[in-house]
Scaffold this motif. Structure first.
Motif, PDB file in Angstrom:
ATOM      1  N   MET B   1      -3.404   0.481   0.854  1.00  0.00           N
ATOM      2  CA  MET B   1      -2.065   0.732   0.325  1.00  0.00           C
ATOM      3  C   MET B   1      -1.084   0.940   1.463  1.00  0.00           C
ATOM      4  O   MET B   1       0.029   0.443   1.448  1.00  0.00           O
ATOM      5  CB  MET B   1      -2.063   2.011  -0.531  1.00  0.00           C
ATOM      6  CG  MET B   1      -2.503   1.804  -1.946  1.00  0.00           C
ATOM      7  SD  MET B   1      -2.217   0.176  -2.594  1.00  0.00           S
ATOM      8  CE  MET B   1      -3.861  -0.219  -3.114  1.00  0.00           C
ATOM      9  N   THR B   2      -1.493   1.702   2.441  1.00  0.00           N
ATOM     10  CA  THR B   2      -0.549   2.054   3.500  1.00  0.00           C
ATOM     11  C   THR B   2      -0.229   0.861   4.375  1.00  0.00           C
ATOM     12  O   THR B   2       0.812   0.839   5.025  1.00  0.00           O
ATOM     13  CB  THR B   2      -1.113   3.194   4.343  1.00  0.00           C
ATOM     14  OG1 THR B   2      -2.481   2.909   4.577  1.00  0.00           O
ATOM     15  CG2 THR B   2      -0.964   4.504   3.623  1.00  0.00           C
ATOM     16  N   ALA B   4       0.437  -2.046   3.185  1.00  0.00           N
ATOM     17  CA  ALA B   4       1.585  -2.647   2.489  1.00  0.00           C
ATOM     18  C   ALA B   4       2.855  -1.906   2.883  1.00  0.00           C
ATOM     19  O   ALA B   4       3.903  -2.526   3.123  1.00  0.00           O
ATOM     20  CB  ALA B   4       1.379  -2.585   0.988  1.00  0.00           C
ATOM     21  N   ASP B   5       2.752  -0.574   2.979  1.00  0.00           N
ATOM     22  CA  ASP B   5       3.889   0.224   3.442  1.00  0.00           C
ATOM     23  C   ASP B   5       4.356  -0.246   4.806  1.00  0.00           C
ATOM     24  O   ASP B   5       5.547  -0.429   5.046  1.00  0.00           O
ATOM     25  CB  ASP B   5       3.452   1.697   3.567  1.00  0.00           C
ATOM     26  CG  ASP B   5       3.789   2.484   2.326  1.00  0.00           C
ATOM     27  OD1 ASP B   5       4.713   2.082   1.625  1.00  0.00           O
ATOM     28  OD2 ASP B   5       3.109   3.496   2.074  1.00  0.00           O
ATOM     29  N   PHE B   7       3.908  -3.117   6.390  1.00  0.00           N
ATOM     30  CA  PHE B   7       4.556  -4.430   6.447  1.00  0.00           C
ATOM     31  C   PHE B   7       5.895  -4.414   5.718  1.00  0.00           C
ATOM     32  O   PHE B   7       6.865  -5.029   6.166  1.00  0.00           O
ATOM     33  CB  PHE B   7       3.624  -5.509   5.877  1.00  0.00           C
ATOM     34  CG  PHE B   7       2.588  -5.931   6.872  1.00  0.00           C
ATOM     35  CD1 PHE B   7       2.970  -6.665   7.995  1.00  0.00           C
ATOM     36  CD2 PHE B   7       1.268  -5.585   6.729  1.00  0.00           C
ATOM     37  CE1 PHE B   7       2.036  -7.045   8.935  1.00  0.00           C
ATOM     38  CE2 PHE B   7       0.337  -5.956   7.667  1.00  0.00           C
ATOM     39  CZ  PHE B   7       0.711  -6.689   8.765  1.00  0.00           C
TER      40      PHE B   7
END
Lengths: 693, 217
Positions: B1-2, B4-5, B7
């Protein structure tokens, strides 16, 4: 005037801005993570065929925390929680094989945190086997139906696929709990939609599979890689003789005293637990303390002339690594049989007499003594003339209320190693239990001072000590055992019943227990090492790995040396080991516990031998044979635990979407602006009049 | 998940500047050189600011004063770039093929150097934060808000664009000796920088932080 006003204004503005603002030189990371420094990890160990213990994944295992007060809490969250993977937080008392199996079989658990719940004290907790050291003890000594350690779960020897940490401090637990209450502890079915309080457990172990695999992989010649994946467990055995084993006119011109018989008093020096942190009150501290007190008692009662006349000396052994298949005693027996004790190739060196198993008249092993009800038991496996004689002596100094002989029985002990190699070896074992351990916390972190109900009396004057010490205190019990053993050994050596007035030193017992259970920076350690400064916590009694510096065994050695040594003059700079005297060592130590500041030069017979399993020195050893201990400990790079907030899945998606849209949109916009730039950014002074736009 | 944060934030902060670079700068070597030179001058300003910050030991924690001299250094170097570019104009004429556009439209030089200035300042503002955004955690444990990373990259994008615009206005002001415009640039730079201090109230910046600032809580 104007200038002054303006500067005041600026100052005011700056002042107002400054007032509530603090600045941080730290990274954002420091605001995102909170270290849990009081955590101690479960780590991996390997033997010839298996791996045991825990390891995290390479980068660290993360999971959402969940406090489970009952087993049902755990099952509920595993069934209904949506925020997995989880790291359950359990009261250590709840941890058992069933709950561990629940966690392993569910694929939603990434780690485990254990803590002590003061409101819910446990009655027994031991992760040792029901029959400790099952493969290296003599067969038939531990019965399946009534094992020595009936509460043993055997979890110490289980390969656990996720990391486990024990968190010691209540402050850290409070921190974790408040984070849990704030972020996690409501609407479990919607956990996935919000940020959740999580833990990262880092304890990646480099070694896998088993010892031979790990040794092969660590072999620099075949791999051209200097990385070491595991180290053999082991340290040093400590030994000392009551009276010198050699005599001579000068300290470096001594001759060994040959043809002696020996009475050996032994105790084990190490313990273990599921974690790095160890306690070890009943096992091994009570044994060590009894041995040390006995050493002092015998040093006070038996003189060199007695020893010389009887041609009998007393040796004290502290075996290290006994918890892991008797590492220390296996090596000792291996060396003794080959004539390598007390020194390697001792016969040719002619410094100390060679001591072989046949020279041993009797071995007295002191095991756990922490949970007695005023009575101690003497176990022995086989009848023997020497044993019977000694038991008769002991009977004279005790009453049936305080002493019982248990024939044909032998709890797990170093004696097993001797008996395995020399079947008719004369040895007895002193413990506080008859058929099952009275210590319900064997090899666990709860085997602490509370387990043996130890209270430090800080005794000073001898005359009042007997009144100060309650009859049921552990100090008093150890005093009784010491005196019984001491007088019997006196009689064994001199042939006369002991009728002197010397008592076992209760001040010493009190101080020693305080040293091992509460404060390593205690008076005894101050006495033997004038320069040492140790933390106010007990020392770790884990055997640790070969070549590492084990403070506990070094200090135990010096203490034994101090208690068996002879003072040879005032303590000063001349008290050194040069010229090298192989039979002795010389140390400046305090004269006694009462005169800590008076320094005296001690001639000490204490020495250390390797306590590393022979398996590691035998060429082409068959690791699956189980003949010798094959335990190794995995290496690791870092071990730590940190608390953080795991972002919700949505947050990442939103951020990604915003980023991508912004980027795509800006590409389109800039392209549009660029292609129309001649129109949008027309020159300020047009050189030609617009034609047709 | 992080990840995605990470990028998402990177695209947000550096997507628009990247688009500007691709379409308006990359095709002309002279512009690239000027962009790099401007970025270099911003670094020199940072070096001087940090040296001064390091030297003033007793008031290191005083961010207000630090912001003041940092902005002053940046603006001083903006002026230095302006001077150098104007001095170098004749030389540039000789080495460019299509010199007319670059020289005659004076805003191009200003835009390119401003973007260089901005990219470097944006990079320094957000790189550490981006590095921490990789995870596994996010803000909000002790203080702050989960939106911190998004807001931070938004802020640094704003500063990149602001620096570009400031340079255009500043160069134009210098050309026309319009000191009001130049003063506006310095003042708005100071104002924007001081506004970032609102972060200290509630990390992440929000209505709440603005309110608490205005009510002096």
């Amino acid at each position: 005037m104007n200038n002054v006003k303006r500067s005041i204004l600026i100052f005011n503005v700056l002042y107002l801005l400054q007032y509530p603002i603090e600045s941080y030189g730290d990274r954002i990371k420091d605001k995102m993570y909170e270290d849990i420094p009081s955590s101690s990890a479960c780590f991996r160990k390997l033997n010839g065929t298996h791996q045991i213990g825990c390891s995290s994944t390479r980068g660290g295992s993360t999971g959402v925390i969940h406090f489970c007060d009952t087993e049902k809490d755990l099952e509920d969250i595993l069934a209904n929680g949506t925020g997995y993977p989880y790291i359950p937080i359990l009261d250590y008392g709840l941890f058992n094989p069933t709950i561990l199996d629940t966690m392993i079989s569910s694929d939603k658990v990434n780690g485990l945190i254990l803590y002590t719940n003061e409101d819910n004290p446990v009655k027994n907790l031991t992760h040792e086997h029901p029959c400790p050291n099952p493969y290296s003890s003599i067969e038939g000594t531990c019965k399946k139906e009534s094992p020595w350690n009936p509460w043993g779960t055997g979890l110490l020897y289980k390969d656990i696929p996720f990391p486990i940490f024990y968190v010691d401090s209540e402050k850290d637990m409070e921190l974790i709990r408040s984070c849990f209450e704030k972020f996690n502890n409501f609407s479990y079915s919607e956990q996935i939609d919000r940020s959740l309080c999580s833990l990262e457990l880092k304890s990646f172990m480099f070694a896998t599979t088993n010892t031979p695999t790990c040794i092969r992989r660590s072999n620099i010649v075949s791999n051209l890689n200097p990385q070491k994946f595991c180290d053999p467990l082991g340290n040093q055995n400590i030994w000392a003789s009551l009276q010198p084993l050699a005599e001579g006119p000068k300290k470096n011109e001594t001759k060994p005293l040959k043809g002696y018989k020996y009475i050996i008093v032994t105790a084990k020096l190490d313990t273990t637990s599921l974690f790095e942190k160890t306690s070890g009150a009943s096992s091994p501290a009570t044994g060590i303390v009894t041995l040390l007190t006995l050493a002092k008692y015998l040093n006070d009662t038996i003189m060199m002339d007695d020893v010389r006349n009887a041609k009998k000396n007393v040796l004290f052994f502290l075996f290290n690594g006994e918890t892991y298949d008797y590492i220390g005693s296996q090596r000792m027996v291996y060396d003794m049989i080959r004539g390598n004790f007390p020194l390697e190739n001792a016969d040719n060196l002619d410094v100390l007499p060679v001591i072989k198993p046949a020279d041993v008249q009797l071995l007295i092993e002191i095991s756990q003594l922490g949970n007695a009800k005023g009575k101690f038991y003497v176990h022995h496996l086989k009848e023997n003339e020497n044993i019977n004689k000694f038991l008769d002596y002991m009977k004279n100094y005790t009453t049936p209320d305080t002493y019982e002989s248990v024939p044909n029985s032998l709890p797990p002990a170093s004696l097993h190693t001797f008996l395995k190699n020399i079947p008719d070896f004369p040895g007895i074992l002193i413990t506080d239990h008859k058929t099952t351990y009275s210590n319900h916390f064997y090899n666990s972190i709860y085997d602490n001072s509370g387990n043996i109900k130890f209270k430090y009396y800080n005794l000073t004057e001898d005359s009042k000590n007997d009144e100060l010490l309650p009859k049921e205190s552990i100090q008093y019990f150890i005093k009784n055992v010491t005196e019984t053993l001491g007088k019997s050994i006196y009689q064994e050596i001199t042939g006369k019943a002991y009728n002197g007035k010397i008592n076992a030193d209760t001040v010493l017992i009190d101080e020693l227990l305080h040293c091992y259970l509460e404060d390593a920076n205690c008076k005894v350690h101050q006495a033997i090492r004038r320069d040492i400064k140790l933390p106010k916590i007990p020392l770790s009694l884990y055997v640790s790995v070969k070549g590492s510096d084990n403070i506990a065994s070094n200090l135990a050695g010096l203490t034994l040396g101090w208690l068996t040594g002879n003072s040879v003059g005032p303590g000063n700079i001349n008290c050194t080991n040069t010229p090298r005297a192989y039979a002795f060592r010389f140390y400046n130590m305090s004269k006694s516990l009462r005169e800590l500041n008076v320094s005296v030069c001690y001639q000490v017979t204490m020495n250390a031998t390797d306590a590393v399993s022979p398996a590691f020195s035998i060429k082409d050893y068959d690791w699956t044979s189980g003949q010798y201990s094959s335990w190794t400990e995995s290496t690791w790079k870092e071990i730590n635990v940190r608390l953080f907030l795991r972002p919700s899945a949505n947050q990442g998606k939103i951020t990604m979407a915003i980023g991508c849209i912004t980027m795509a949109f800006s590409f389109m916009l800039v392209f549009f602006l660029k292609s129309k730039s001649s129109v949008l950014f027309a020159p300020l002074l047009p050189t030609e009049s617009p034609a047709d736009c | 998940m992080t990840l995605a944060d990470f990028f998402g934030c990177t695209f947000l902060a550096f997507g628009p500047p990247f688009a500007m670079f691709i379409f308006t700068i990359a095709h002309d070597p002279i512009r690239i050189i000027i962009l790099m030179a401007a970025a270099f001058f911003w670094l020199v300003a940072l070096l001087l600011s940090s040296t001064l910050w390091f030297a003033l030991v007793p008031i290191r924690s005083n961010l207000e004063f630090a912001i003041f001299y940092t902005v002053v250094f940046q603006e001083a170097f903006r002026y230095i770039i302006y001077k150098i570019l104007r001095k170098a104009q004749n030389g540039l004429k000789k080495i460019t093929d299509n010199s007319t556009a670059l020289i005659e439209n004076k805003h191009i030089l200003a835009y390119v150097s401003g973007l260089g200035f901005g990219i470097m300042s944006g990079a320094f503002a957000v790189v550490n934060i981006l590095a921490d955004s990789i995870g596994p955690g996010t803000m909000g444990l002790k203080s702050g808000n989960e939106m911190f990373f998004l807001i931070s990259s938004c802020l640094s994008l704003c500063f990149i664009l602001l620096n570009t615009f400031w340079s255009v206005i500043f160069f134009d002001a210098c050309d026309n000796r319009n000191w009001v415009h130049a003063g506006f640039v310095v003042c708005s730079h100071l104002l924007a920088s001081y506004l970032t201090l609102l972060n200290s109230y509630v990390a992440g910046g929000s209505i709440a932080s603005l309110r608490s600032c205005l009510s002096f809580k």
